[in-house]
Design a protein around this motif. Structure first.
Motif, mmCIF file in Angstrom:
data_model
loop_
_atom_site.group_PDB
_atom_site.id
_atom_site.type_symbol
_atom_site.label_atom_id
_atom_site.label_comp_id
_atom_site.label_asym_id
_atom_site.label_seq_id
_atom_site.Cartn_x
_atom_site.Cartn_y
_atom_site.Cartn_z
ATOM 1 N N TYR A 196 -7.727 6.396 7.959
ATOM 2 C CA TYR A 196 -7.510 7.257 9.129
ATOM 3 C C TYR A 196 -8.845 7.859 9.561
ATOM 4 N N LEU A 197 -9.185 7.682 10.831
ATOM 5 C CA LEU A 197 -10.467 8.203 11.328
ATOM 6 C C LEU A 197 -10.321 9.663 11.753
ATOM 7 N N PRO A 198 -11.090 10.560 11.134
ATOM 8 C CA PRO A 198 -11.012 11.975 11.516
ATOM 9 C C PRO A 198 -11.456 12.192 12.969
ATOM 10 N N THR A 227 -1.117 4.448 12.333
ATOM 11 C CA THR A 227 -2.424 4.435 11.679
ATOM 12 C C THR A 227 -2.166 4.350 10.171
ATOM 13 N N SER A 228 -3.211 4.051 9.378
ATOM 14 C CA SER A 228 -3.006 3.968 7.929
ATOM 15 C C SER A 228 -3.109 5.348 7.279
ATOM 16 N N ALA A 229 -2.251 6.244 7.749
ATOM 17 C CA ALA A 229 -2.265 7.620 7.252
ATOM 18 C C ALA A 229 -1.949 7.707 5.759
ATOM 19 N N HIS A 230 -1.333 6.660 5.219
ATOM 20 C CA HIS A 230 -0.996 6.680 3.793
ATOM 21 C C HIS A 230 -2.234 6.737 2.908
ATOM 22 N N ASP A 231 -3.391 6.391 3.491
ATOM 23 C CA ASP A 231 -4.630 6.336 2.707
ATOM 24 C C ASP A 231 -5.693 7.176 3.404
ATOM 25 N N VAL A 256 -2.776 4.033 20.720
ATOM 26 C CA VAL A 256 -4.132 4.567 20.578
ATOM 27 C C VAL A 256 -4.793 3.967 19.341
ATOM 28 N N GLU A 257 -5.938 3.335 19.530
ATOM 29 C CA GLU A 257 -6.627 2.667 18.416
ATOM 30 C C GLU A 257 -8.116 2.988 18.536
ATOM 31 N N CYS A 258 -8.738 3.365 17.416
ATOM 32 C CA CYS A 258 -10.135 3.800 17.463
ATOM 33 C C CYS A 258 -11.125 2.658 17.247
ATOM 34 N N GLY A 288 -3.521 -2.041 13.727
ATOM 35 C CA GLY A 288 -3.975 -2.835 12.585
ATOM 36 C C GLY A 288 -3.013 -3.978 12.303
ATOM 37 N N GLY A 289 -3.061 -4.446 11.057
ATOM 38 C CA GLY A 289 -2.279 -5.618 10.662
ATOM 39 C C GLY A 289 -0.801 -5.474 10.968
ATOM 40 N N MET A 290 -0.246 -4.336 10.686
ATOM 41 C CA MET A 290 1.167 -4.079 10.959
ATOM 42 C C MET A 290 1.327 -3.403 12.322
ATOM 43 N N GLY A 291 0.538 -2.372 12.520
ATOM 44 C CA GLY A 291 0.656 -1.592 13.753
ATOM 45 C C GLY A 291 0.457 -2.443 14.995
ATOM 46 N N GLY A 292 -0.324 -3.526 14.868
ATOM 47 C CA GLY A 292 -0.587 -4.411 15.993
ATOM 48 C C GLY A 292 0.674 -5.062 16.546
ATOM 49 N N ASN A 306 -9.200 8.270 19.634
ATOM 50 C CA ASN A 306 -8.625 8.775 18.401
ATOM 51 C C ASN A 306 -7.207 9.290 18.682
ATOM 52 N N ALA A 307 -6.279 8.875 17.867
ATOM 53 C CA ALA A 307 -4.877 9.231 18.104
ATOM 54 C C ALA A 307 -4.672 10.745 18.113
ATOM 55 N N ALA A 308 -5.312 11.434 17.200
ATOM 56 C CA ALA A 308 -5.122 12.892 17.132
ATOM 57 C C ALA A 308 -5.572 13.539 18.439
ATOM 58 N N TYR A 344 -4.242 -6.409 4.907
ATOM 59 C CA TYR A 344 -3.683 -5.480 5.904
ATOM 60 C C TYR A 344 -3.442 -4.138 5.230
ATOM 61 N N GLY A 345 -2.964 -3.178 6.044
ATOM 62 C CA GLY A 345 -2.466 -1.911 5.496
ATOM 63 C C GLY A 345 -3.522 -1.117 4.762
ATOM 64 N N GLY A 346 -4.608 -0.753 5.459
ATOM 65 C CA GLY A 346 -5.677 -0.035 4.784
ATOM 66 C C GLY A 346 -6.459 -0.999 3.928
ATOM 67 N N ILE A 347 -6.430 -0.813 2.604
ATOM 68 C CA ILE A 347 -7.218 -1.672 1.724
ATOM 69 C C ILE A 347 -6.338 -2.606 0.898
ATOM 70 N N ASP A 374 8.825 8.910 12.270
ATOM 71 C CA ASP A 374 7.768 8.488 11.350
ATOM 72 C C ASP A 374 7.963 6.998 11.127
ATOM 73 N N TYR A 375 6.870 6.231 11.339
ATOM 74 C CA TYR A 375 7.032 4.789 11.185
ATOM 75 C C TYR A 375 6.530 4.281 9.834
ATOM 76 N N GLY A 376 6.748 5.073 8.806
ATOM 77 C CA GLY A 376 6.526 4.552 7.464
ATOM 78 C C GLY A 376 5.096 4.596 6.978
ATOM 79 N N GLY A 432 2.822 1.020 -2.026
ATOM 80 C CA GLY A 432 2.786 0.306 -0.756
ATOM 81 C C GLY A 432 3.352 1.152 0.369
ATOM 82 N N GLY A 433 2.809 0.933 1.581
ATOM 83 C CA GLY A 433 3.303 1.645 2.754
ATOM 84 C C GLY A 433 2.869 3.092 2.786
ATOM 85 N N VAL A 434 3.362 3.874 1.840
ATOM 86 C CA VAL A 434 3.167 5.315 1.888
ATOM 87 C C VAL A 434 2.075 5.822 0.945
HETATM 88 N N1 LIG Z 1 7.100 0.620 9.248
HETATM 89 C C1 LIG Z 1 6.840 -0.429 8.549
HETATM 90 O O1 LIG Z 1 7.665 -1.311 8.411
HETATM 91 C C2 LIG Z 1 5.538 -0.577 7.922
HETATM 92 C C3 LIG Z 1 5.263 -1.772 7.306
HETATM 93 C C4 LIG Z 1 4.033 -1.931 6.732
HETATM 94 C C5 LIG Z 1 3.130 -0.921 6.796
HETATM 95 N N2 LIG Z 1 3.421 0.262 7.371
HETATM 96 C C6 LIG Z 1 2.447 1.346 7.382
HETATM 97 O O2 LIG Z 1 1.871 1.390 8.671
HETATM 98 C C7 LIG Z 1 0.505 1.772 8.568
HETATM 99 C C8 LIG Z 1 -0.384 0.775 9.273
HETATM 100 O O3 LIG Z 1 -0.403 -0.480 8.602
HETATM 101 P P1 LIG Z 1 -1.450 -1.587 9.054
HETATM 102 O O4 LIG Z 1 -1.229 -2.790 8.228
HETATM 103 O O5 LIG Z 1 -1.424 -1.735 10.527
HETATM 104 O O6 LIG Z 1 -2.811 -0.882 8.605
HETATM 105 P P2 LIG Z 1 -4.322 -1.200 9.017
HETATM 106 O O7 LIG Z 1 -5.144 -0.419 8.076
HETATM 107 O O8 LIG Z 1 -4.521 -2.660 9.145
HETATM 108 O O9 LIG Z 1 -4.418 -0.575 10.485
HETATM 109 C C9 LIG Z 1 -4.503 0.813 10.730
HETATM 110 C C10 LIG Z 1 -5.183 0.974 12.084
HETATM 111 O O10 LIG Z 1 -5.226 2.357 12.449
HETATM 112 C C11 LIG Z 1 -6.469 2.596 13.088
HETATM 113 N N3 LIG Z 1 -6.755 4.032 13.012
HETATM 114 C C12 LIG Z 1 -7.083 4.747 11.914
HETATM 115 N N4 LIG Z 1 -7.261 6.034 12.218
HETATM 116 C C13 LIG Z 1 -7.047 6.144 13.548
HETATM 117 C C14 LIG Z 1 -7.088 7.248 14.442
HETATM 118 N N5 LIG Z 1 -7.363 8.487 14.021
HETATM 119 N N6 LIG Z 1 -6.822 7.003 15.737
HETATM 120 C C15 LIG Z 1 -6.527 5.751 16.174
HETATM 121 N N7 LIG Z 1 -6.483 4.691 15.368
HETATM 122 C C16 LIG Z 1 -6.726 4.879 14.055
HETATM 123 C C17 LIG Z 1 -7.429 1.727 12.340
HETATM 124 O O11 LIG Z 1 -8.600 1.470 13.079
HETATM 125 C C18 LIG Z 1 -6.609 0.459 12.073
HETATM 126 O O12 LIG Z 1 -6.775 -0.502 13.057
HETATM 127 C C19 LIG Z 1 0.212 1.872 7.094
HETATM 128 O O13 LIG Z 1 0.333 3.198 6.643
HETATM 129 C C20 LIG Z 1 1.281 1.043 6.486
HETATM 130 O O14 LIG Z 1 1.531 1.393 5.154
HETATM 131 C C21 LIG Z 1 4.608 0.449 7.949
#
Ligand SMILES: NC(=O)c1ccc[n+]([C@@H]2O[C@H](COP(=O)([O-])OP(=O)(O)OC[C@H]3O[C@@H](n4cnc5c(N)ncnc54)[C@H](O)[C@@H]3O)[C@@H](O)[C@H]2O)c1
Ligand SMILES: NC(=O)c1ccc[n+]([C@@H]2O[C@H](COP(=O)([O-])OP(=O)(O)OC[C@H]3O[C@@H](n4cnc5c(N)ncnc54)[C@H](O)[C@@H]3O)[C@@H](O)[C@H]2O)c1
Lengths: 552, 552
Positions: B266-268, B257-261, B188-190, B168-172, B235-237, B44-47, B314-316, B484-486
């Motif tokens: 993050y899809l442009p 979104t996985s903006a941390h990476d 919004v999910e791409c 994604g894994g967390m955002g879902g 696209n979220a943007a 989960y969380g990007g890579i 900001d959700y982390g 992690g996270g950020v």
């Molecule tokens: N708040 C918390 O407690 C918490 C916990 C863990 C992780 N996070 C952070 O939350 C983020 C997401 O984690 P994750 O595990 O879901 O990551 P992930 O990589 O599994 O999912 C990210 C999702 O964002 C989508 N995405 C990317 N760019 C997009 C765009 N421009 N428009 C729409 N969708 C787009 C991707 O397709 C992907 O499904 C990470 O930065 C992570 O570090 C927060």
């Protein structure tokens, strides 16, 4: 003004030797014969401290005195923050000093926190309570100079001389190590009290007030066929530049001013010590700027001297990085001392192993010296070191010995010392530790891990694993620091100390910890691809899952 | 193509449950029902990966199978590097992932090492083998949305909606958590496959292909008086900007979104997923640049929506930092979720506690649910959570439960679960762990430690002490991660997992570790000056030397 000295003898101030040991070692770090500036709790290496402030010091002492055998004290940047229930085979103290999240891991942020009372610079052995005075660095420096002589002068140092800067806690070892290795030395130091301290403790032979005077002393020594060491009262940047202008080229050039800390550790050219002290209060940015500009001048001079044939090396104070940041783009043209001379030792887990007699009795150390010779009968170089050390090294604070040994010897020696405590040969328990500058305990891309074979210089998983494994194994105290040696942002490293109290439990812990600890160093270097390490791992039977599959 | 699933039942594949547990949990992290991209070992969380590569995975498995009860395996960025002798009360596995010396702790250097096979991104629970699927984040997200409703809407979420990005894994977890808390949501999910995965597993209610369609669904739900969650393929943007233009203001705005990476997460704007995949091979710098530019657009929109009255957080995922680096100087004008909503919980050691039934039998979890209710009879909010979770959360992989509890409950629950294993109420042992996002385990100045009262946001001594103390206490595995996270450079954090195998030894270890671990969080917040933490420390009888001297 307080004077701290470790208690001597066999009477306990704490509830057991497991807590008496860190108590004595903390106090010993602040002994006026040991620490550079004990009033400010500064042990060595710029502003490397033993506790955050006197209130924290007192509270650490009080807590150690009451700590039970199944409790563990946590120390956070020199402050005692919590006592927790653990068990008998767990460390009694766990220490984390100066660690910062990377994006904020710089001197500016650190100094800001420090000013608010939220931080402490632990250096390596200052905040982890296993500094043993300048001896701690003597052997390493000696080994390095011997290696320099071998590599550049067919092993003959006689008639040759070394130029360096800095006679502080660590740098003060240079003149003694140089003459032990057969070199003369001019060490430029801007603080006369530091030179006088080294004269008094036998680390430097003479004092000079001008370059000409110093050069004459070296010339005279050459004529007499006996090396001399000279502390020259001046600014290193000035003198290094003067030599360039004069066209005089030393045989070896290095530096051990505290360049890693541009605010507190390096005197800018043209400034008096008083001016520097004042300016540190008034305008920190101006001090940093002036110091780094002077370092750039010094490094430029070092590069010129190198081009004229001097064997030139960075001695682990990050001065190249500072010059690089000032625009000296080829600052890294001269090598660090680790890749140039020390790494092969690290590959076998060899590093600055040391031990301290908690009795305070020098005889205890002489007996351990003898034991080392018995157990390692076939190493004349090591025997020679022990003889020279006994003869020429004045103990500072509790009697201690340093001795570079590796994986194949550390646990054996530790168990033998424990046996000597058990059977009464030694008057009181002994603690065994090492510098954080060791084979498996540090990631420092401008120093210990510069130029690793596989490019993994900056990977710091290794020291973290080392600290966790030593905690798991039952070292008596374990520490994790950031920024030692090379300053904020540039290193992460861990330390251990383990007690030999003569018990069977200690024997088991020593067997694990003093094996595992150097073994992580062999592992780390084997993983990076060094053959010496791979062979050592195989010979010593290390269990390295990815290497034992056949590609050794 | 390999499919990994953890073994179920009571038959051991390793020599004891102490090693069977990490074996199953590693495998469970790569279960196709759990991991986002199991073929690439991405959990989960990007890579965020579970092992460096398949060869390392196989070797970890092989080593765990042969590991003895007094041995410890070291894992370095997903690679099994050594096996060492420790003892029965030591962890069986020690893990360090993605740690870099600060000056080099950035994505550029990390990605370079990663490409050479020298690194692995461990995220938080990916590389530390305690990810439990999207449930792991549901309760935290739910608690946050409940807190948002309390703070901004007098506790009434009905008829209101949340805008976010990322499924994604967390955002879902967001859509399920939102509707549980009474909000509707447009996420919004791409990547359509991510939306479909959430539809299938019951995390999101509907799918839409345009903003208008999604808004109509939300409107309809409002009319019907029942919240709805919508996955909007876009696209979220783009969508965040469109809302600004349309003049439509959501009640709450955030993003996962996985903006941390910026390279992988993050899809442009204007790019297809295919183009992004290709460009990641061809021109990394261009991808990073385009992604960060789009993030700046998205953050600008978030700021505008905030100024129009939306509760924005900001959700982390560090999206504010990315926008700041792109010149959005007021990016940090909207708060992070921790200081805004979560910190009071951290002050009492409350965080994302979780456990997993190694039997694979959901009944084991239902029985522990019941036990939690018995042991914490006076918390209707918690009971409500457990009921909703049982009803609405599909297990992914091994059955698991998350439940935010703190210092006063964790050890009690752990001991009770161990008792249930002992007396046969549960079919097999249980492991207990937590996220690295917890009270005492993380330093992350843009997230968990944003805006600490005393300014100590960036001090990372705390997670290091936490890891060492948990190692000393005898957790079954302990991990130390970076980024992690950020993302790289922005956080350091530690994890633990401990086994309940029904033994008396486990009982003793659980009593220590599940007390000490949250206690370090209370200690850290008390040290920073938070009254809630100081009171909790006093009530629970923590031994904090500098605070117990009278200034509590
Ligand atoms: N708040 C918390 O407690 C918490 C916990 C863990 C992780 N996070 C952070 O939350 C983020 C997401 O984690 P994750 O595990 O879901 O990551 P992930 O990589 O599994 O999912 C990210 C999702 O964002 C989508 N995405 C990317 N760019 C997009 C765009 N421009 N428009 C729409 N969708 C787009 C991707 O397709 C992907 O499904 C990470 O930065 C992570 O570090 C927060
Ligand atoms: N190579 C190693 O094994 C090793 C080990 C430990 C420390 N170090 C590094 O070596 C350096 C010195 O350590 P230390 O413990 O001696 O530090 P210290 O702060 O005790 O001593 C530094 C000395 O340099 C002097 N100095 C500063 N600026 C000067 C100038 N411009 N000209 C002349 N003298 C000047 C100071 O007066 C002081 O006496 C540090 O950077 C330290 O990190 C290296």
């Amino acid at each position: 003004s307080r004077v701290i000295r470790a208690p001597r003898g066999t009477e306990l101030n704490a509830k057991s030797w497991q807590t008496e040991a860190p108590l004595r070692m903390l106090m010993n770090n602040l002994d006026p014969d040991v620490a550079e500036h004990p009033q400010g709790l500064v042990v060595y290496g710029g502003i490397g401290r033993a506790a955050r402030n006197w209130e924290c010091f007192d509270q650490i002492v009080a807590t150690l005195k009451r700590l039970e055998l199944d409790e563990t004290l946590l120390v956070q940047s020199g402050k005692p923050v919590g006592v927790f229930k653990t068990h008998e085979n767990a460390p009694r103290v766990l220490i984390a000093n100066s660690n910062l999240v990377p994006h904020w891991a710089n001197w500016e942020h650190f100094n800001e926190l420090d000013k608010q009372g939220l931080a402490m610079y632990g250096q390596m052995t200052a905040g982890s309570w296993i500094y043993i005075g300048t001896q701690g660095i003597v052997q390493g420096t000696y080994e390095t100079f011997v290696a320099v002589a071998k590599k550049h002068f067919d092993g003959v140092a006689a008639g040759r001389w070394v130029l360096t800067g800095g006679l502080g806690g660590m740098g003060g070892a240079q003149p003694l190590a140089a003459t032990m290795a057969g070199f003369s030395m001019i060490a430029v130091e801007c603080d006369e009290s530091r030179i006088d301290f080294r004269l008094r403790t036998g680390y430097v032979d003479k004092k000079a007030y001008s370059l000409d005077e110093a050069l004459a002393m070296v010339e005279q020594a050459k004529v007499e066929g006996k090396p001399v060491s000279v502390g020259l009262l001046a600014n290193a940047a000035d003198i290094f530049g003067e030599l360039v202008e004069k066209g005089v080229t030393p045989d070896v050039v290095t530096d051990q001013t505290s360049a890693h800390d541009p605010l507190n550790g390096y005197l800018p050219q043209g400034w008096t010590m008083e001016k520097a002290a004042e300016m540190r209060q008034q305008d920190e940015a101006a001090v940093v700027k002036a110091a780094k500009a002077s370092m750039a001048v010094q490094v430029q001079a070092m590069l010129t001297l190198q081009s004229r044939g001097a064997a030139t090396l960075d001695y682990g104070n990050n001065i190249r990085q500072m010059a690089l940041e000032e625009g000296v783009n080829n600052a890294f043209d001269f090598p660090g001392f680790v890749p140039a001379y020390i790494r092969p030792l690290f590959c076998e887990g060899i590093g600055p192993f040391r031990w301290v007699a908690l009795s305070g009795d020098p005889e205890d150390i002489y007996k351990t010296d003898q034991k080392v010779k018995e157990l390692i009968p076939d190493d004349p170089h090591l025997h020679n070191w022990l003889d020279m050390a006994r003869e020429r090294i004045h103990f500072q604070g509790l009697p201690a010995r340093i001795c570079w040994v590796g994986l194949k010897d550390r646990a054996r020696l530790g168990r033998a010392f424990n046996e000597m405590v058990k059977n009464g040969e030694l008057k009181a328990p002994v603690v065994i530790g090492r510098d954080h500058l060791d084979s498996g305990s540090v990631a420092s891309p401008n120093r210990e891990t510069e130029g690793m074979m596989d490019g993994s210089d900056a990977v710091s998983d290794w020291p973290l694993l080392n600290a966790m494994l030593n905690t798991a194994g039952g070292a008596t105290w374990v520490s994790l620091h950031h920024g030692g040696g090379v300053g904020m942002g540039f290193s992460q490293h861990s330390g251990i100390v383990i007690l030999c109290d003569g018990s069977d439990e200690a024997d088991a812990r020593i067997s694990r910890v003093l094996w595992n600890d150097p073994a992580t160093g062999v592992m780390r270097h084997a993983d990076a691809g060094y053959d010496i390490a791979k062979n050592c791992a195989e010979e010593q039977g290390l269990d390295l899952p990815m290497l034992n599959k056949g590609d050794i």
